[in-house]
Design an enzyme around this catalytic site. Structure first.
Site, PDB file in Angstrom:
ATOM      1  N   ARG A   1       0.820  -1.233   0.000  1.00  0.00           N
ATOM      2  CA  ARG A   1       0.000   0.000   0.000  1.00  0.00           C
ATOM      3  C   ARG A   1       0.849   1.276   0.000  1.00  0.00           C
ATOM      4  O   ARG A   1       0.459   2.292   0.579  1.00  0.00           O
ATOM      5  CB  ARG A   1      -0.939   0.022   1.224  1.00  0.00           C
ATOM      6  CG  ARG A   1      -1.991  -1.065   1.231  1.00  0.00           C
ATOM      7  CD  ARG A   1      -2.923  -0.990   0.032  1.00  0.00           C
ATOM      8  NE  ARG A   1      -4.094  -1.796   0.218  1.00  0.00           N
ATOM      9  CZ  ARG A   1      -4.184  -3.100  -0.055  1.00  0.00           C
ATOM     10  NH1 ARG A   1      -3.147  -3.741  -0.579  1.00  0.00           N
ATOM     11  NH2 ARG A   1      -5.307  -3.749   0.172  1.00  0.00           N
TER      12      ARG A   1
ATOM     13  N   SER B   1     -10.582  -0.573   3.435  1.00  0.00           N
ATOM     14  CA  SER B   1      -9.846  -0.734   4.695  1.00  0.00           C
ATOM     15  C   SER B   1      -9.378   0.645   5.158  1.00  0.00           C
ATOM     16  O   SER B   1      -8.707   1.349   4.409  1.00  0.00           O
ATOM     17  CB  SER B   1      -8.608  -1.600   4.487  1.00  0.00           C
ATOM     18  OG  SER B   1      -8.962  -2.843   3.960  1.00  0.00           O
TER      19      SER B   1
ATOM     20  N   GLU C   1      -4.607   3.567   6.243  1.00  0.00           N
ATOM     21  CA  GLU C   1      -4.361   3.264   4.842  1.00  0.00           C
ATOM     22  C   GLU C   1      -4.956   4.383   3.998  1.00  0.00           C
ATOM     23  O   GLU C   1      -4.489   4.692   2.914  1.00  0.00           O
ATOM     24  CB  GLU C   1      -5.039   1.937   4.490  1.00  0.00           C
ATOM     25  CG  GLU C   1      -4.497   1.326   3.230  1.00  0.00           C
ATOM     26  CD  GLU C   1      -5.573   0.926   2.241  1.00  0.00           C
ATOM     27  OE1 GLU C   1      -5.224   0.644   1.101  1.00  0.00           O
ATOM     28  OE2 GLU C   1      -6.755   0.916   2.600  1.00  0.00           O
TER      29      GLU C   1
HETATM   30  N1  EPU Z   1     -10.813 -10.651  10.225  1.00  0.00           N
HETATM   31  C1  EPU Z   1     -11.503 -10.762  11.410  1.00  0.00           C
HETATM   32  N2  EPU Z   1     -12.446  -9.824  11.691  1.00  0.00           N
HETATM   33  C2  EPU Z   1     -12.733  -8.805  10.853  1.00  0.00           C
HETATM   34  C3  EPU Z   1     -12.011  -8.679   9.641  1.00  0.00           C
HETATM   35  C4  EPU Z   1     -11.045  -9.625   9.346  1.00  0.00           C
HETATM   36  O1  EPU Z   1     -11.270 -11.657  12.191  1.00  0.00           O
HETATM   37  O2  EPU Z   1     -13.623  -8.015  11.184  1.00  0.00           O
HETATM   38  C5  EPU Z   1      -9.828 -11.690   9.874  1.00  0.00           C
HETATM   39  C6  EPU Z   1     -10.370 -12.589   8.752  1.00  0.00           C
HETATM   40  O3  EPU Z   1     -11.174 -13.618   9.252  1.00  0.00           O
HETATM   41  C7  EPU Z   1      -9.112 -13.084   8.091  1.00  0.00           C
HETATM   42  C8  EPU Z   1      -8.134 -11.926   8.290  1.00  0.00           C
HETATM   43  O4  EPU Z   1      -8.652 -11.111   9.338  1.00  0.00           O
HETATM   44  O5  EPU Z   1      -8.605 -14.200   8.767  1.00  0.00           O
HETATM   45  C9  EPU Z   1      -7.963 -11.109   7.011  1.00  0.00           C
HETATM   46  O6  EPU Z   1      -9.247 -10.598   6.616  1.00  0.00           O
HETATM   47  P1  EPU Z   1      -9.627 -10.332   5.066  1.00  0.00           P
HETATM   48  O7  EPU Z   1      -9.314 -11.508   4.227  1.00  0.00           O
HETATM   49  O8  EPU Z   1     -11.022  -9.806   5.043  1.00  0.00           O
HETATM   50  O9  EPU Z   1      -8.619  -9.236   4.610  1.00  0.00           O
HETATM   51  P2  EPU Z   1      -7.989  -7.944   5.335  1.00  0.00           P
HETATM   52  O10 EPU Z   1      -6.582  -8.254   5.693  1.00  0.00           O
HETATM   53  O11 EPU Z   1      -8.869  -7.472   6.423  1.00  0.00           O
HETATM   54  C10 EPU Z   1      -6.998  -7.010   3.119  1.00  0.00           C
HETATM   55  C11 EPU Z   1      -6.994  -5.741   2.344  1.00  0.00           C
HETATM   56  C12 EPU Z   1      -8.310  -5.570   1.607  1.00  0.00           C
HETATM   57  C13 EPU Z   1      -8.497  -6.758   0.675  1.00  0.00           C
HETATM   58  C14 EPU Z   1      -8.468  -8.045   1.500  1.00  0.00           C
HETATM   59  C15 EPU Z   1      -8.525  -9.286   0.641  1.00  0.00           C
HETATM   60  C16 EPU Z   1      -5.520  -4.233   3.565  1.00  0.00           C
HETATM   61  C17 EPU Z   1      -5.416  -3.013   4.419  1.00  0.00           C
HETATM   62  N3  EPU Z   1      -6.757  -4.603   3.235  1.00  0.00           N
HETATM   63  O12 EPU Z   1      -8.003  -6.902   4.121  1.00  0.00           O
HETATM   64  O13 EPU Z   1      -8.204  -4.405   0.804  1.00  0.00           O
HETATM   65  O14 EPU Z   1      -9.735  -6.674  -0.030  1.00  0.00           O
HETATM   66  O15 EPU Z   1      -7.224  -8.105   2.246  1.00  0.00           O
HETATM   67  O16 EPU Z   1      -7.306  -9.452   0.003  1.00  0.00           O
HETATM   68  O17 EPU Z   1      -4.495  -4.826   3.212  1.00  0.00           O
HETATM   69  C18 EPU Z   1      -8.582  -2.049   0.855  1.00  0.00           C
HETATM   70  O18 EPU Z   1      -7.369  -1.923   0.741  1.00  0.00           O
HETATM   71  O19 EPU Z   1      -9.345  -1.065   0.938  1.00  0.00           O
HETATM   72  C19 EPU Z   1      -9.145  -3.382   0.950  1.00  0.00           C
HETATM   73  C20 EPU Z   1     -10.448  -3.604   1.154  1.00  0.00           C
END
Ligand code: EPU
Length: 344
Positions: A164, A238, A334
């Site tokens: 990012r 995010s 972010e």
């Molecule tokens: N999780 C929780 N609770 C929550 C949210 C997430 O326990 O409320 C856990 C999930 O169960 C999972 C882990 O955290 O085990 C990761 O969650 P998720 O796959 O939803 O992805 P993220 O790390 O929260 C990132 C990106 C997103 C992207 C997703 C999928 C960043 C800051 N965000 O989110 O990007 O869509 O991975 O690849 O890296 C964005 O940048 O705006 C964005 C939405």
């Protein structure tokens, strides 16, 4: 070109908080930037380049001119059989580009389906989702240097992409106006299914041998089940980055919290799931006035209707402070915050 004083930008950002620009200038063709440069209009030190407005939080009105690159056009510039170069103008919607390349049978962008925002903004924060980042398919970009009026073509090394991050968030911040982005896509290569939930979604749909169109459908389905549609509930995706910490910080946390999702980084550091930390800090679904933590993805802050930028920033500060008290981890935004900053 379209220029206007005292312009309401609210509908041009996905958070939907009220914001006005002193001056707004939409640029529809590259030559218009040269004209703006010649007449000194790009000299404004507080000029802000607005892409799709999907990664921005305005806490105050921007003090300077808001420049909106809106050039259109998608061109398949080179076809080398298994590799195809696609050039896309900055003002195209990112997901329209993904849809068009997937429809042409090309792979590379399908994991990045449905990300809001414009093509010109994609390199700035090196957008990423489901195991793929823009840098993985990036070929080059064309930009106008508003300091000396030169056109530049920048390659991957010039852009210094990281999680990012890019040079456009650092030294070249608001200096380069990106007018088009070229991507290197492929024909016939295996899709990237490394991110577990894509495979689970494809299995649920009974698809064994997916091409880019099936992966795009799976990604859209996952996103729609978790992430709020900005047309319905204002948000900027995010709000925080997933924190990258030293192994000595991560190990005791992972022992104390065996469910904490984590990823080992090539440099030995560990990336932690910020959404999980926020949820376990008890904040999933939390509301502060009209601002809230999304109830299906705690990493996303939402505008329940009528929230101000300051209200969302106050909520973000509470989230940051609560996660710090509970886990000792410092979250960083972010989202690009204009006119304010998160308190430590
Ligand atoms: N999780 C929780 N609770 C929550 C949210 C997430 O326990 O409320 C856990 C999930 O169960 C999972 C882990 O955290 O085990 C990761 O969650 P998720 O796959 O939803 O992805 P993220 O790390 O929260 C990132 C990106 C997103 C992207 C997703 C999928 C960043 C800051 N965000 O989110 O990007 O869509 O991975 O690849 O890296 C964005 O940048 O705006 C964005 C939405």
């Amino acid at each position: 070109m379209y220029r206007c004083l005292a312009s309401d930008l609210t509908a041009l950002t996905t958070f939907g908080v009220p914001v006005k620009a002193r001056e707004y200038c939409r640029v529809d063709a590259e030559a218009e930037l040269e004209e703006l440069f010649r007449t000194g209009c790009l000299d404004d030190p507080s000029l802000l380049v607005l892409g799709g407005g999907s990664n921005l939080l305005f806490v105050t009105d921007p003090p300077g001119m808001v420049l909106h690159p809106a050039m259109r056009g998608i061109t398949f510039t080179e076809d080398r059989g298994t590799e195809v170069i696609v050039q896309c103008a900055a003002g195209e919607a990112w997901d329209d580009l993904v849809a068009e390349t997937v429809a042409a049978g090309l792979s590379g962008l399908e994991n990045l389906s449905l990300i809001p925002g414009s093509v010109g903004a994609a390199p700035v924060q090196n957008i990423g989702a489901y195991g793929v980042e823009l840098k993985d398919v990036f070929h080059s970009l064309r930009a106008f240097d508003r300091e000396d009026g030169r056109w530049l073509v920048l390659g991957p090394a010039d852009c210094r992409f990281a999680y990012r991050r890019s040079v456009f968030k650092e030294e070249l911040r608001e200096r380069m106006i990106i007018t088009s982005v070229s991507l290197k896509l492929s024909r016939g290569s295996a899709p990237d299914l490394g991110y577990g939930s894509i495979r689970t979604e494809l299995d649920a749909l009974g698809i064994n041998n997916p091409g880019p169109a099936e992966v795009r459908a799976a990604v859209i389905s996952i996103r729609q089940s978790k992430l709020p549609d900005p047309q319905v509930l204002g948000n900027a995706g995010s709000f925080f980055k997933n924190p990258e910490v030293d192994a000595s910080t991560a190990s005791p946390l992972m022992e104390a919290w065996p469910g904490l999702p984590s990823w080992n980084m090539p440099d030995g550091r560990v990336k932690l799931a910020a959404g999980w930390l926020i949820e376990k800090a008890g904040l999933k679904g939390f509301r502060l006035g009209n601002a809230g933590v999304h109830d299906r993805q705690a990493l996303v802050l939402v505008n329940h209707g009528g929230a101000s930028g300051a209200e969302i920033l106050r909520l973000a500060t509470i989230v940051k402070q609560t996660v710090k008290e509970r886990f000792g981890i410092l979250l960083e935004p972010e989202v690009n915050i204009i006119g304010g900053a998160l308190q430590a």
